[in-house]
Design a protein around this motif. Structure first.
Motif, PDB file in Angstrom:
ATOM      1  N   LYS A   1     -38.455   2.055 -62.256  1.00 35.84           N
ATOM      2  CA  LYS A   1     -37.481   2.681 -63.147  1.00 35.84           C
ATOM      3  C   LYS A   1     -36.117   2.816 -62.459  1.00 35.84           C
ATOM      4  CE  LYS A   1     -40.649   5.343 -66.052  1.00 35.84           C
ATOM      5  NZ  LYS A   1     -41.024   6.695 -66.535  1.00 35.84           N
ATOM      6  N   GLY A   2     -35.066   2.555 -63.244  1.00 35.41           N
ATOM      7  CA  GLY A   2     -33.713   2.697 -62.730  1.00 35.41           C
ATOM      8  C   GLY A   2     -33.244   1.536 -61.877  1.00 35.41           C
ATOM      9  N   TRP A   3     -33.895   0.375 -62.008  1.00 32.29           N
ATOM     10  CA  TRP A   3     -33.521  -0.744 -61.138  1.00 32.29           C
ATOM     11  C   TRP A   3     -32.117  -1.278 -61.406  1.00 32.29           C
ATOM     12  CZ3 TRP A   3     -32.443  -5.031 -63.992  1.00 32.29           C
ATOM     13  CH2 TRP A   3     -33.141  -5.259 -65.183  1.00 32.29           C
ATOM     14  N   ALA A   4     -31.536  -0.949 -62.558  1.00 30.39           N
ATOM     15  CA  ALA A   4     -30.175  -1.419 -62.855  1.00 30.39           C
ATOM     16  C   ALA A   4     -29.142  -0.819 -61.912  1.00 30.39           C
ATOM     17  CB  ALA A   4     -29.813  -1.096 -64.300  1.00 30.39           C
ATOM     18  N   LYS A   5     -29.534   0.232 -61.208  1.00 31.48           N
ATOM     19  CA  LYS A   5     -28.601   0.865 -60.258  1.00 31.48           C
ATOM     20  C   LYS A   5     -28.091  -0.135 -59.236  1.00 31.48           C
ATOM     21  CE  LYS A   5     -28.314   4.692 -56.926  1.00 31.48           C
ATOM     22  NZ  LYS A   5     -29.059   5.810 -56.304  1.00 31.48           N
ATOM     23  N   ALA A   6     -28.911  -1.112 -58.879  1.00 27.24           N
ATOM     24  CA  ALA A   6     -28.529  -2.107 -57.873  1.00 27.24           C
ATOM     25  C   ALA A   6     -27.314  -2.916 -58.298  1.00 27.24           C
ATOM     26  CB  ALA A   6     -29.706  -3.044 -57.603  1.00 27.24           C
ATOM     27  N   PHE A   7     -27.060  -3.001 -59.604  1.00 26.01           N
ATOM     28  CA  PHE A   7     -25.957  -3.819 -60.086  1.00 26.01           C
ATOM     29  C   PHE A   7     -24.616  -3.097 -59.991  1.00 26.01           C
ATOM     30  CE2 PHE A   7     -29.748  -5.673 -61.628  1.00 26.01           C
ATOM     31  CZ  PHE A   7     -29.512  -7.031 -61.637  1.00 26.01           C
ATOM     32  N   GLY A   8     -24.656  -1.850 -59.582  1.00 23.49           N
ATOM     33  CA  GLY A   8     -23.419  -1.116 -59.368  1.00 23.49           C
ATOM     34  C   GLY A   8     -22.991  -1.132 -57.913  1.00 23.49           C
ATOM     35  N   SER A   9     -23.753  -1.810 -57.066  1.00 20.19           N
ATOM     36  CA  SER A   9     -23.433  -1.862 -55.643  1.00 20.19           C
ATOM     37  C   SER A   9     -22.441  -2.983 -55.353  1.00 20.19           C
ATOM     38  CB  SER A   9     -24.714  -2.081 -54.825  1.00 20.19           C
ATOM     39  OG  SER A   9     -25.295  -3.315 -55.158  1.00 20.19           O
ATOM     40  N   ASN A  10     -21.951  -3.013 -54.131  1.00 16.71           N
ATOM     41  CA  ASN A  10     -20.937  -4.006 -53.747  1.00 16.71           C
ATOM     42  C   ASN A  10     -21.536  -5.181 -52.982  1.00 16.71           C
ATOM     43  OD1 ASN A  10     -18.723  -2.568 -54.840  1.00 16.71           O
ATOM     44  ND2 ASN A  10     -18.741  -1.203 -53.061  1.00 16.71           N
ATOM     45  N   LYS A  11     -22.684  -5.642 -53.437  1.00 17.73           N
ATOM     46  CA  LYS A  11     -23.290  -6.806 -52.790  1.00 17.73           C
ATOM     47  C   LYS A  11     -22.446  -8.047 -53.100  1.00 17.73           C
ATOM     48  CE  LYS A  11     -28.053  -5.110 -52.813  1.00 17.73           C
ATOM     49  NZ  LYS A  11     -27.815  -3.799 -53.433  1.00 17.73           N
ATOM     50  N   PRO A  12     -22.425  -9.025 -52.201  1.00 18.86           N
ATOM     51  CA  PRO A  12     -21.602 -10.225 -52.406  1.00 18.86           C
ATOM     52  C   PRO A  12     -22.086 -11.066 -53.584  1.00 18.86           C
ATOM     53  CG  PRO A  12     -23.073 -10.526 -50.527  1.00 18.86           C
ATOM     54  CD  PRO A  12     -23.165  -9.077 -50.925  1.00 18.86           C
ATOM     55  N   THR A  13     -21.168 -11.871 -54.107  1.00 17.81           N
ATOM     56  CA  THR A  13     -21.492 -12.750 -55.227  1.00 17.81           C
ATOM     57  C   THR A  13     -22.654 -13.670 -54.882  1.00 17.81           C
ATOM     58  OG1 THR A  13     -19.197 -12.726 -56.005  1.00 17.81           O
ATOM     59  CG2 THR A  13     -20.579 -14.547 -56.753  1.00 17.81           C
ATOM     60  N   SER A  14     -22.705 -14.117 -53.637  1.00 20.44           N
ATOM     61  CA  SER A  14     -23.766 -15.027 -53.211  1.00 20.44           C
ATOM     62  C   SER A  14     -25.149 -14.403 -53.384  1.00 20.44           C
ATOM     63  CB  SER A  14     -23.564 -15.436 -51.748  1.00 20.44           C
ATOM     64  OG  SER A  14     -23.555 -14.289 -50.908  1.00 20.44           O
ATOM     65  N   PHE A  15     -25.239 -13.077 -53.240  1.00 16.62           N
ATOM     66  CA  PHE A  15     -26.515 -12.389 -53.397  1.00 16.62           C
ATOM     67  C   PHE A  15     -27.027 -12.539 -54.828  1.00 16.62           C
ATOM     68  CE2 PHE A  15     -28.721  -8.484 -54.749  1.00 16.62           C
ATOM     69  CZ  PHE A  15     -29.819  -8.513 -53.893  1.00 16.62           C
ATOM     70  N   TYR A  16     -26.128 -12.326 -55.803  1.00 21.08           N
ATOM     71  CA  TYR A  16     -26.530 -12.418 -57.202  1.00 21.08           C
ATOM     72  C   TYR A  16     -26.717 -13.866 -57.637  1.00 21.08           C
ATOM     73  CZ  TYR A  16     -25.536  -7.473 -57.346  1.00 21.08           C
ATOM     74  OH  TYR A  16     -25.565  -6.127 -57.094  1.00 21.08           O
ATOM     75  N   ALA A  17     -25.955 -14.784 -57.026  1.00 22.75           N
ATOM     76  CA  ALA A  17     -26.148 -16.202 -57.331  1.00 22.75           C
ATOM     77  C   ALA A  17     -27.543 -16.636 -56.895  1.00 22.75           C
ATOM     78  CB  ALA A  17     -25.085 -17.042 -56.634  1.00 22.75           C
ATOM     79  N   SER A  18     -27.982 -16.135 -55.746  1.00 24.63           N
ATOM     80  CA  SER A  18     -29.327 -16.438 -55.250  1.00 24.63           C
ATOM     81  C   SER A  18     -30.385 -15.831 -56.166  1.00 24.63           C
ATOM     82  CB  SER A  18     -29.496 -15.895 -53.830  1.00 24.63           C
ATOM     83  OG  SER A  18     -30.810 -16.096 -53.369  1.00 24.63           O
ATOM     84  N   MET A  19     -30.141 -14.596 -56.617  1.00 23.63           N
ATOM     85  CA  MET A  19     -31.072 -13.951 -57.540  1.00 23.63           C
ATOM     86  C   MET A  19     -31.163 -14.713 -58.852  1.00 23.63           C
ATOM     87  SD  MET A  19     -30.460  -9.856 -57.062  1.00 23.63           S
ATOM     88  CE  MET A  19     -31.743  -9.448 -58.226  1.00 23.63           C
ATOM     89  N   GLN A  20     -30.025 -15.231 -59.324  1.00 20.25           N
ATOM     90  CA  GLN A  20     -30.021 -15.980 -60.576  1.00 20.25           C
ATOM     91  C   GLN A  20     -30.895 -17.214 -60.451  1.00 20.25           C
ATOM     92  OE1 GLN A  20     -26.252 -16.742 -62.629  1.00 20.25           O
ATOM     93  NE2 GLN A  20     -26.938 -18.801 -63.103  1.00 20.25           N
TER      94      GLN A  20
END
Length: 254
Positions: free
Chosen positions: A157-176
């Motif tokens: 629960k509440g996993w969307a909180k991670a999307f408010g962090s300042n992780k680099p674009t490459s992190f989310y590109a890898s997740m995608q």
């Protein structure tokens, strides 16, 4: 592999969704932030006294209304003598993409109301894919973000909180990239029944189309509630609704 017209429309000879279908699907889940803010601006104008929680419920109502209506409208085309099954099939594919776009708008609207501003396309798509994938998506994203944070297990629960962090674009590109294969398989598999249902003749398709979309949308709402569970909402007057990039686009609402 089945050679029926529906399968051949979305699945290539390699057994994977056709490239044009994959591109259209990824575009559908990538609703841009200015459009989300334009929608929120309309909601604020129409409901100036509403809290963020109340705006979220209104957004949910709009979402269910829009996807149920579009599903029924397309389903009804097979009952019109001048519209054959082939045309109805094309309209059904378009309705599927419309469903994804509406779901993306709903998910990103909730993110904004919870103070999570998502400018990056990869981060936006990962959030939307996670919500559309239901429990599987929630588990995958919760696992990936916990691993990145160096933590072990924990509540999903509440996993969307991670999307408010300042992780680099490459992190989310890898997740995608990690999520996309499972997402494509799930979307094509889940939507196949709805596409079939919408082209059933004699007016039956209208019932299956509307009911099918509502069932899928309800599942999206349930997953979104899990994703944002426990996260604080923003005061509506603090939303960034004066951004000059906000589109003056048509957003359906009731």
């Amino acid at each position: 592999m089945s050679k029926d017209p529906i399968s051949m429309t979305v699945i290539g000879n390699d057994g994977k969704p056709r490239t044009v279908i994959q591109d259209a699907i990824m575009k559908g889940v990538g609703v841009q932030r200015p459009l989300v803010l334009a929608y929120l601006k309309r909601l604020r104008r129409k409901h100036p006294e509403a809290t963020a929680t109340e705006l979220a419920k209104i957004a949910e109502h709009d979402y269910l209304l829009v996807v149920t209506g579009s599903g029924a409208a397309v389903g009804g085309t097979a009952a019109v003598p001048a519209v054959g099954t082939g045309v109805a099939l094309g309209l059904s594919v378009a309705a599927t993409l419309g469903f994804l776009e509406a779901s993306a708008l709903y998910a990103q609207t909730l993110a904004e109301l919870h103070g999570i501003a998502i400018e990056d396309p990869e981060r936006s798509r990962v959030l939307v894919m996670g919500i559309l994938m239901g429990e599987e998506g929630s588990a995958m994203i919760a696992g990936l973000t916990r691993q990145a944070a160096g933590r072990g297990g924990g509540p999903i629960k509440g996993w969307a909180k991670a999307f408010g962090s300042n992780k680099p674009t490459s992190f989310y590109a890898s997740m995608q990239r990690t999520l996309q294969k499972s997402f494509m398989r799930k979307v094509v598999g889940t939507q196949a029944a709805s596409v079939v249902g919408r082209i059933v003749p004699f007016g039956v398709g209208a019932v299956i189309g509307g009911a099918g979309n509502r069932y899928l949308a309800k599942r999206v709402v349930e997953t979104a509630n899990v994703a944002f569970a426990g996260l604080p909402t923003m005061a509506p007057d603090l939303l960034e609704l004066d951004d000059p990039r906000i589109l003056d686009a048509e957003v359906i609402e009731e």
